[in-house]
Design a protein around this motif. Sequence first.
Motif, PDB file in Angstrom:
ATOM      1  N   LEU A  98       4.357 -38.605  62.926  1.00  0.00           N
ATOM      2  CA  LEU A  98       2.919 -38.616  62.728  1.00  0.00           C
ATOM      3  C   LEU A  98       2.193 -39.342  63.862  1.00  0.00           C
ATOM      4  CD1 LEU A  98       1.166 -37.312  60.671  1.00  0.00           C
ATOM      5  CD2 LEU A  98       1.172 -39.410  59.321  1.00  0.00           C
ATOM      6  N   VAL A  99       2.842 -40.343  64.462  1.00  0.00           N
ATOM      7  CA  VAL A  99       2.249 -41.002  65.635  1.00  0.00           C
ATOM      8  C   VAL A  99       2.085 -39.991  66.769  1.00  0.00           C
ATOM      9  CG1 VAL A  99       2.617 -42.726  67.432  1.00  0.00           C
ATOM     10  CG2 VAL A  99       3.077 -43.315  65.057  1.00  0.00           C
ATOM     11  N   PHE A 100       3.133 -39.217  67.032  1.00  0.00           N
ATOM     12  CA  PHE A 100       3.044 -38.187  68.069  1.00  0.00           C
ATOM     13  C   PHE A 100       1.977 -37.147  67.720  1.00  0.00           C
ATOM     14  CE2 PHE A 100       7.118 -39.488  69.962  1.00  0.00           C
ATOM     15  CZ  PHE A 100       6.861 -39.221  71.305  1.00  0.00           C
ATOM     16  N   THR A 101       1.873 -36.804  66.443  1.00  0.00           N
ATOM     17  CA  THR A 101       0.909 -35.800  66.022  1.00  0.00           C
ATOM     18  C   THR A 101      -0.520 -36.272  66.254  1.00  0.00           C
ATOM     19  OG1 THR A 101       2.438 -34.965  64.350  1.00  0.00           O
ATOM     20  CG2 THR A 101       0.120 -34.415  64.063  1.00  0.00           C
ATOM     21  N   CYS A 102      -0.792 -37.531  65.920  1.00  0.00           N
ATOM     22  CA  CYS A 102      -2.156 -38.051  66.046  1.00  0.00           C
ATOM     23  C   CYS A 102      -2.548 -38.334  67.497  1.00  0.00           C
ATOM     24  CB  CYS A 102      -2.308 -39.325  65.212  1.00  0.00           C
ATOM     25  SG  CYS A 102      -2.367 -38.997  63.451  1.00  0.00           S
ATOM     26  N   CYS A 103      -1.584 -38.520  68.366  1.00  0.00           N
ATOM     27  CA  CYS A 103      -1.893 -38.721  69.784  1.00  0.00           C
ATOM     28  C   CYS A 103      -2.106 -37.353  70.434  1.00  0.00           C
ATOM     29  CB  CYS A 103      -0.766 -39.497  70.473  1.00  0.00           C
ATOM     30  SG  CYS A 103      -0.679 -41.226  69.986  1.00  0.00           S
ATOM     31  N   HIS A 104      -3.137 -36.664  69.971  1.00  0.00           N
ATOM     32  CA  HIS A 104      -3.403 -35.288  70.405  1.00  0.00           C
ATOM     33  C   HIS A 104      -4.172 -35.307  71.720  1.00  0.00           C
ATOM     34  CE1 HIS A 104      -4.743 -31.137  70.367  1.00  0.00           C
ATOM     35  NE2 HIS A 104      -3.933 -30.901  69.350  1.00  0.00           N
ATOM     36  N   PRO A 105      -3.744 -34.531  72.706  1.00  0.00           N
ATOM     37  CA  PRO A 105      -4.392 -34.568  74.025  1.00  0.00           C
ATOM     38  C   PRO A 105      -5.842 -34.094  74.020  1.00  0.00           C
ATOM     39  CG  PRO A 105      -2.768 -32.789  73.902  1.00  0.00           C
ATOM     40  CD  PRO A 105      -2.576 -33.632  72.684  1.00  0.00           C
ATOM     41  N   ALA A 106      -6.306 -33.434  72.957  1.00  0.00           N
ATOM     42  CA  ALA A 106      -7.702 -33.010  72.903  1.00  0.00           C
ATOM     43  C   ALA A 106      -8.648 -34.183  72.677  1.00  0.00           C
ATOM     44  CB  ALA A 106      -7.896 -31.981  71.788  1.00  0.00           C
ATOM     45  N   LEU A 107      -8.108 -35.315  72.213  1.00  0.00           N
ATOM     46  CA  LEU A 107      -8.905 -36.519  72.005  1.00  0.00           C
ATOM     47  C   LEU A 107      -8.816 -37.416  73.222  1.00  0.00           C
ATOM     48  CD1 LEU A 107      -7.747 -37.418  68.374  1.00  0.00           C
ATOM     49  CD2 LEU A 107      -9.844 -36.206  69.028  1.00  0.00           C
ATOM     50  N   ALA A 108      -9.847 -38.216  73.446  1.00  0.00           N
ATOM     51  CA  ALA A 108      -9.794 -39.222  74.511  1.00  0.00           C
ATOM     52  C   ALA A 108      -8.666 -40.196  74.216  1.00  0.00           C
ATOM     53  CB  ALA A 108     -11.125 -39.965  74.602  1.00  0.00           C
ATOM     54  N   ARG A 109      -8.072 -40.753  75.281  1.00  0.00           N
ATOM     55  CA  ARG A 109      -6.917 -41.625  75.108  1.00  0.00           C
ATOM     56  C   ARG A 109      -7.192 -42.785  74.153  1.00  0.00           C
ATOM     57  NH1 ARG A 109      -2.489 -42.477  77.955  1.00  0.00           N
ATOM     58  NH2 ARG A 109      -2.456 -40.218  77.735  1.00  0.00           N
TER      59      ARG A 109
END
Length: 399
Positions: A98-109
């Motif tokens: 879920l951590v990897f899922t939420c770190c979505h590249p469409a969002l700002a870092r």
Amino acid sequence: MLAATVRVTGDLDVAEECVQDAYVAALDAWLRRGIPARPGAWLTTAARHRALDLLRRERTLRAKLPLLVEPAGAAVSGLPGDDGEGDERVIPDDRLRLVFTCCHPALAREAQVALTLRLLCGLSTREIAGAFLVTESTMAARVTRAKKKIMAARIAYRVPPAAELPDRLDAVLTVLHLLYTTGHTAPAGEGLVRPDLIERAFQLVRMLRGLMPDEREAAGLLALMLLTEARRRTRIGPDGRMLLLADQDRAAWDRDAIAEGAALVVTALRGGRPGRFALQAAIAALHAEAASFEETDWPQILGLYDELLRVWPSPVVALNRAVALSMVAGPAVALADVEALSGDPRLSGYRYLPATRADLLCRLGRAREANAAYRAALDLCDNEAEREFLTSRIAETAS
């Protein structure tokens, strides 16, 4: 629980509600029937059943609240007893997945990291704001904007395939590093550390290291944490007071952790220009392997900070570099750098800026100015162990 429930709802906000409902149900059921043999499984099952009830009653939920929604039909794979899908073979742990899922590249870092820390790591908005050197209201607004973007863009709740993991790695490492540092020195409360956050961070970083053994920065973060954690038992003296690095009993440091961390540093530095976690780990290794504070290789540490500042131009790194500079060129030279950093608005609420300035002023014999700087640091500090330390420094410089 949240990671398991969101696979049913496809919506983090709704999953959070279901988890809270499960706690409420447990308060009633467990008081009447006793705590079950597997309380964690009971809670998770209750949360997921609550989620299924919501989905059955509100068929339009996904259209109204499409937060991290999977493609139609995918949510049923999260039913209790389901063996899951192929993504479990890529990332075997629900939390790390879920951590990897939420770190979505469409969002700002910063939005990726803040949202993940808030929803999945249990940090408060205030704690996350402190890590990013912004106000609590600013961080709350960033988290809200991130959720709105997820809804507006209909970003899918989908575990990334193995080929996409490297692109998300830096954000994931940042999440886990901030989780650890928040546990290492708690922003508020009576205790200096929060062991629960430290343990969670280690579990996830070791899993990540096993998942991506060829990633040098994953090795670097684990090395940094091991070398830092090796000193934990000596950070508080027998009288319960906080001890600085110079005053700690090095004989009591965890030598096994230091050896493991030092070996990982070699791995992290090998094969190209090192990243920010590898460089921080190398600095921690020089501290850990020095026979005494005075025998520390300060010139090499200063050189590593120069490189770290190039790779990661952060005002906190610049402040830490000033401490190393004071050990090489003297406190007067370092004080000039610290005074220059005082004009950086990002450090306006950072308690270690006036604390560092106070220490340099003490070393220069300017006790009155040091006393005022220690008082300024105390005003910004909410951790009782640190407040007690600063209070003692104020008393020492007042005489």
